[in-house]
Design an enzyme around this catalytic site. Structure first.
Site, short mmCIF file in Angstrom:
data_model
loop_
_atom_site.label_atom_id
_atom_site.label_comp_id
_atom_site.label_asym_id
_atom_site.label_seq_id
_atom_site.Cartn_x
_atom_site.Cartn_y
_atom_site.Cartn_z
N ALA A 31 -21.38 37.39 18.67
CA ALA A 31 -21.24 37.11 17.24
C ALA A 31 -20.42 35.85 16.91
O ALA A 31 -20.90 34.97 16.17
CB ALA A 31 -20.68 38.35 16.54
N ASP A 72 -20.49 43.19 16.33
CA ASP A 72 -21.35 42.22 15.64
C ASP A 72 -21.23 42.29 14.13
O ASP A 72 -21.48 41.31 13.43
CB ASP A 72 -22.80 42.41 16.05
CG ASP A 72 -23.03 41.81 17.42
OD1 ASP A 72 -22.70 42.48 18.41
OD2 ASP A 72 -23.46 40.64 17.49
N LYS A 80 -23.59 45.88 20.79
CA LYS A 80 -24.73 45.94 21.71
C LYS A 80 -25.21 47.36 21.95
O LYS A 80 -24.40 48.28 22.10
CB LYS A 80 -24.31 45.27 23.02
CG LYS A 80 -25.34 45.22 24.11
CD LYS A 80 -26.66 44.65 23.65
CE LYS A 80 -26.55 43.29 23.01
NZ LYS A 80 -27.75 42.93 22.21
O1 MRU Z 1 -27.25 40.29 21.76
P1 MRU Z 1 -25.93 39.65 22.03
O2 MRU Z 1 -25.73 39.30 23.46
O3 MRU Z 1 -25.63 38.52 21.08
O4 MRU Z 1 -24.88 40.81 21.69
C1 MRU Z 1 -23.53 40.53 21.81
C2 MRU Z 1 -22.65 41.67 21.55
O5 MRU Z 1 -23.09 42.77 21.23
C3 MRU Z 1 -21.17 41.40 21.61
O6 MRU Z 1 -20.47 42.52 22.05
C4 MRU Z 1 -20.67 41.02 20.21
O7 MRU Z 1 -21.46 40.02 19.66
C5 MRU Z 1 -19.26 40.58 20.23
S1 MRU Z 1 -19.06 39.04 21.03
C6 MRU Z 1 -17.43 38.62 20.96
#
Ligand code: MRU
Length: 361
Positions: free
Chosen positions: A47, A251, A262
């Site tokens: 994110a 996110d 995720k």
């Molecule tokens: O699909 P992605 O790889 O963008 O998902 C990322 C995540 O779910 C992370 O845990 C979240 O964005 C936090 S990143 C500091």
């Protein structure tokens, strides 16, 4: 420490995370289509990193579009163009709030630059270059604030952890998911620097394997003890007594403390509660969305089913034409979250009241 985004001599480069762990290559994003594709296909992901890439991506996209118009536009035409580019980039991924947050922040900066100027005023090259300077400053501020915020989350997070703890993490919320340091991995880096001896377990994180390809890679590279497990092994490592805390990113955090992260995160949280293990969600304030009341209101990105059975395999790992369901995120209900770690402090239940108080700080 690696940063996945670089802006040098008016050029935007991102570390192409789809190539990791076998290849570390930065690619240039030159126009709005490049930026959209890089975010959509997770070349840049996580994110906060999406937010920073979107801010600089907005800037390079605007510049590229203005070039095709030979730079001759009125304020109104410029604002229309900026809206079109902003909406297009926001459409690349729906769940991480940082994407929209960063684009809106860039657009607000533009609005302040145009204060008191008639909408039909034609922008000369000097005015456009001043605008570009202002937007560069704003994107850089978003990046610098993210770095500072990750450092602060690292300190707060470390205050929750003891020297030799076993830590489970899911997906990748590390240095490459942010401008630098990471959210939930920041305390691990900080602790490592200070002589802590964490034993980290990284869920592989199917289907896109952010845990295996990215978290295992970056922690191993930093010399932190990391053990890779399949997602369905979280329960046994908890039962074995190897996990003292779970740390994850986020996110989008809704006003009631429900957090989208995720796919698979909510299952880990439910297991952690069963085993009496604290579950900490690391959430910079740029990821807190008080406009969204509960997790039920968060749009969950659905991705192509090929990612489940094709993308990482030499041969298809499911029968041809099989039906798939591939949600990219799930929502962990607030009741499973022991504490939310932000750059402004640690928030504990009741989240609704305490998040409002935090955001006013
Ligand atoms: O699909 P992605 O790889 O963008 O998902 C990322 C995540 O779910 C992370 O845990 C979240 O964005 C936090 S990143 C500091």
């Amino acid at each position: 420490m690696i940063s996945p985004i670089e802006y040098k001599a008016k050029k935007l480069y991102i570390l192409d995370q789809t190539l990791l762990p076998s290849e570390e290559r930065y690619i240039e994003l030159k126009c709005k289509e490049d930026v959209w594709e890089a975010i959509h296909s997770l070349r840049v992901r996580g994110a906060p990193a999406i937010g920073v890439a979107a801010a600089f991506g907005f800037l390079v996209s605007l510049r590229a579009e203005l070039k095709t118009l030979s730079f001759s536009v009125s304020v109104l035409e410029y604002l229309n163009l900026s809206k079109k580019i902003g909406d297009y980039l926001i459409s690349s991924r729906p769940t991480a709030v940082n994407l929209e947050w960063a684009i809106k922040r860039m657009q607000r900066r533009q609005e302040t630059e145009f204060e008191g100027i008639e909408r039909d005023y034609r922008l000369c090259i000097v005015a456009l270059s001043e605008l570009e300077t202002a937007l560069t400053e704003e994107a850089q501020a978003i990046m610098d604030e993210d770095i500072a915020s990750c450092k602060a989350m690292g300190e707060y997070g470390l205050s929750l952890l003891d020297k030799n703890m076993g830590i489970l993490t899911h997906c990748n919320a590390g240095t490459i998911a942010t401008a630098m340091y990471g959210t939930c991995l920041a305390p691990l880096y900080l602790g490592h620097e200070r002589g802590y001896d964490f034993k980290v377990f990284a869920d592989e994180t199917r289907p896109l394997l952010q845990g295996a390809r990215l978290t295992a890679w970056e922690l191993d590279k930093a010399g932190i003890d990391v053990t890779l497990i399949c997602d369905n092994m979280a329960s046994i490592v908890m039962k074995n007594g190897w996990i003292d805390a779970v740390v994850v990113g986020c996110d989008r955090l809704a006003a009631n403390g429900d957090g989208a992260n995720k796919i698979g995160t909510s299952g880990v949280a439910i297991l952690a509660k069963e085993y009496g293990i604290p579950f900490y969600m690391f959430v910079p304030t740029s990821t807190i969305d008080l406009e969204t009341e509960t997790g039920e209101d968060i749009q969950i990105e659905l991705r192509n089913g090929d990612e489940i059975y094709k993308m990482w395999y030499e041969k298809d790992m499911a029968p041809k034409g099989i039906k798939t369901y591939n949600p990219s995120f799930d929502v962990t209900r607030a009741e499973y979250i022991t504490a939310i770690v932000t750059e402004k402090g640690i928030v504990r239940p009741p989240y609704k009241e305490n998040l409002i108080r935090l955001m006013r700080k």
